[in-house]
Design a protein around this motif. Structure first.
Motif, PDB file in Angstrom:
ATOM      1  N   ARG A  95      62.884  34.153  81.128  1.00  0.00           N
ATOM      2  CA  ARG A  95      63.104  32.827  81.722  1.00  0.00           C
ATOM      3  C   ARG A  95      63.915  31.949  80.771  1.00  0.00           C
ATOM      4  N   VAL A  96      64.875  31.217  81.341  1.00  0.00           N
ATOM      5  CA  VAL A  96      65.746  30.357  80.538  1.00  0.00           C
ATOM      6  C   VAL A  96      65.318  28.909  80.733  1.00  0.00           C
ATOM      7  N   ALA A  97      64.967  28.234  79.652  1.00  0.00           N
ATOM      8  CA  ALA A  97      64.542  26.840  79.725  1.00  0.00           C
ATOM      9  C   ALA A  97      65.737  25.937  80.025  1.00  0.00           C
ATOM     10  N   ALA A  98      65.478  24.841  80.743  1.00  0.00           N
ATOM     11  CA  ALA A  98      66.539  23.902  81.121  1.00  0.00           C
ATOM     12  C   ALA A  98      67.273  23.404  79.891  1.00  0.00           C
ATOM     13  N   LEU A 103      70.953  32.705  75.140  1.00  0.00           N
ATOM     14  CA  LEU A 103      70.536  33.614  74.077  1.00  0.00           C
ATOM     15  C   LEU A 103      69.711  32.928  72.993  1.00  0.00           C
ATOM     16  N   ALA A 104      69.149  31.751  73.321  1.00  0.00           N
ATOM     17  CA  ALA A 104      68.242  31.104  72.364  1.00  0.00           C
ATOM     18  C   ALA A 104      67.070  32.040  72.075  1.00  0.00           C
ATOM     19  N   ALA A 105      66.596  32.014  70.843  1.00  0.00           N
ATOM     20  CA  ALA A 105      65.579  32.970  70.394  1.00  0.00           C
ATOM     21  C   ALA A 105      64.346  32.954  71.297  1.00  0.00           C
ATOM     22  N   GLU A 106      63.970  31.782  71.788  1.00  0.00           N
ATOM     23  CA  GLU A 106      62.736  31.696  72.579  1.00  0.00           C
ATOM     24  C   GLU A 106      62.858  32.382  73.946  1.00  0.00           C
ATOM     25  N   HIS A 107      64.088  32.678  74.378  1.00  0.00           N
ATOM     26  CA  HIS A 107      64.279  33.339  75.676  1.00  0.00           C
ATOM     27  C   HIS A 107      64.259  34.859  75.572  1.00  0.00           C
ATOM     28  N   VAL A 108      64.426  35.375  74.357  1.00  0.00           N
ATOM     29  CA  VAL A 108      64.556  36.824  74.175  1.00  0.00           C
ATOM     30  C   VAL A 108      63.175  37.474  74.116  1.00  0.00           C
ATOM     31  N   GLU A 109      62.902  38.348  75.107  1.00  0.00           N
ATOM     32  CA  GLU A 109      61.604  39.031  75.146  1.00  0.00           C
ATOM     33  C   GLU A 109      61.530  40.110  74.071  1.00  0.00           C
ATOM     34  N   ARG A 110      62.586  40.913  73.966  1.00  0.00           N
ATOM     35  CA  ARG A 110      62.667  41.988  72.977  1.00  0.00           C
ATOM     36  C   ARG A 110      64.054  42.585  73.043  1.00  0.00           C
ATOM     37  N   LEU A 126      70.854  41.665  78.425  1.00  0.00           N
ATOM     38  CA  LEU A 126      70.248  42.035  79.705  1.00  0.00           C
ATOM     39  C   LEU A 126      69.437  40.845  80.199  1.00  0.00           C
ATOM     40  N   LEU A 127      69.708  40.413  81.415  1.00  0.00           N
ATOM     41  CA  LEU A 127      68.996  39.272  82.000  1.00  0.00           C
ATOM     42  C   LEU A 127      67.984  39.786  83.018  1.00  0.00           C
ATOM     43  N   ARG A 128      66.721  39.406  82.843  1.00  0.00           N
ATOM     44  CA  ARG A 128      65.699  39.827  83.801  1.00  0.00           C
ATOM     45  C   ARG A 128      65.855  39.019  85.093  1.00  0.00           C
ATOM     46  N   VAL A 129      66.071  39.714  86.189  1.00  0.00           N
ATOM     47  CA  VAL A 129      66.344  39.074  87.472  1.00  0.00           C
ATOM     48  C   VAL A 129      65.062  38.480  88.042  1.00  0.00           C
ATOM     49  N   ILE A 139      70.269  44.334  93.779  1.00  0.00           N
ATOM     50  CA  ILE A 139      69.728  43.697  92.577  1.00  0.00           C
ATOM     51  C   ILE A 139      68.380  43.080  92.958  1.00  0.00           C
ATOM     52  N   LEU A 140      67.300  43.637  92.396  1.00  0.00           N
ATOM     53  CA  LEU A 140      65.954  43.277  92.840  1.00  0.00           C
ATOM     54  C   LEU A 140      65.191  42.515  91.756  1.00  0.00           C
ATOM     55  N   ASP A 141      64.119  41.863  92.190  1.00  0.00           N
ATOM     56  CA  ASP A 141      63.263  41.108  91.279  1.00  0.00           C
ATOM     57  C   ASP A 141      62.761  42.012  90.159  1.00  0.00           C
ATOM     58  N   GLY A 142      62.942  41.582  88.913  1.00  0.00           N
ATOM     59  CA  GLY A 142      62.492  42.356  87.768  1.00  0.00           C
ATOM     60  C   GLY A 142      63.536  43.276  87.172  1.00  0.00           C
ATOM     61  N   ASP A 143      64.636  43.546  87.911  1.00  0.00           N
ATOM     62  CA  ASP A 143      65.702  44.390  87.366  1.00  0.00           C
ATOM     63  C   ASP A 143      66.330  43.722  86.144  1.00  0.00           C
ATOM     64  N   LEU A 144      66.968  44.544  85.320  1.00  0.00           N
ATOM     65  CA  LEU A 144      67.678  44.023  84.147  1.00  0.00           C
ATOM     66  C   LEU A 144      69.174  44.074  84.433  1.00  0.00           C
ATOM     67  N   LEU A 145      69.781  42.896  84.565  1.00  0.00           N
ATOM     68  CA  LEU A 145      71.203  42.781  84.843  1.00  0.00           C
ATOM     69  C   LEU A 145      71.967  42.746  83.518  1.00  0.00           C
TER      70      LEU A 145
END
Length: 215
Positions: A95-98, A103-110, A126-129, A139-145
């Motif tokens: 999730r990307v905060a407003a 690519l802010a560190a807090e958005h990167v899961e791993r 890779l962006l989690r959809v 392109i489905l919910d949870g896919d990595l774009l």
């Protein structure tokens, strides 16, 4: 190519090549089926498997757009360098905060290692959809774009865009000075970008990693 293709197989190969050149992204089975008037995506899948057996393409299991032309460089892809012969290490952005950079560190899961050959161009992350607005593009919910950072995109490309405080994945439609962000699901409405909107392109989609099996 050693094995001769049937007329239908050559049509499908031409569709794949044309779509990669147009959007940088291979077509889904459903898109191939629609282009040729097939009743289901299964018919397209059968032809794709035949093309793979004949050495014309390579198929990647679990990726809805996991089609790679054999013996041809990906459209607009740079020449391979030694580092690309190994796995790419890409951050997964959740999730990307407003107002925050994607690519802010807090958005990167791993970070995960992926094969470069999966993508039409080398991605940056890779962006989690989230959600199903691009369902009909596969392109489905949870896919990595897989996303390549750029502020420019061609008409018809699937993009990651920021409008106001929201980051969204849509197909870009430009007509003169008018920009629309089009969903690939009739349950969702297009987003018309007005002159006063805070709008920017964050990148273009260059591939997809499916995280859940298709039913």
């Amino acid at each position: 190519m050693a094995t001769k293709l049937t007329e239908r197989q050559q049509q499908i190969l031409d569709i794949i090549r044309s779509e990669i050149q147009r959007t940088g992204f291979p077509p889904t089975r459903a898109e191939i089926a629609r282009s040729l008037g097939f009743k289901s995506a299964n018919a397209a899948e059968d032809h794709l498997k035949a093309l793979a057996r004949k050495g014309a393409i390579e198929l990647t299991a679990g990726a809805s757009r996991g089609i790679r032309l054999v013996g041809e460089p990906a459209a607009s892809a740079p020449p391979p360098s030694p580092s690309l012969l190994e796995q790419l290490l890409l951050p997964i952005v959740g999730r990307v905060a407003a107002g925050s950079p994607i690519l802010a560190a807090e958005h990167v899961e791993r970070e995960i290692g992926v094969e470069p050959a999966l993508f039409s161009q080398t991605p940056d992350y890779l962006l989690r959809v989230r959600g199903l607005s691009m369902r009909d593009a596969g392109i489905l919910d949870g896919d990595l774009l897989a996303v390549k950072k750029t502020a420019e995109a061609r008409n018809g490309q699937i993009v990651v865009a920021r409008i106001g405080d929201e980051v969204t994945v849509k197909r870009l439609s430009k007509s003169g000075s008018q920009i629309q962000l089009l969903p690939e699901n009739p349950d969702f409405s297009p987003i018309l970008v007005s002159a006063g909107d805070d709008f920017s392109l964050e990148g273009i989609a260059v591939g997809l990693i499916r995280t859940t099996p298709l039913h």
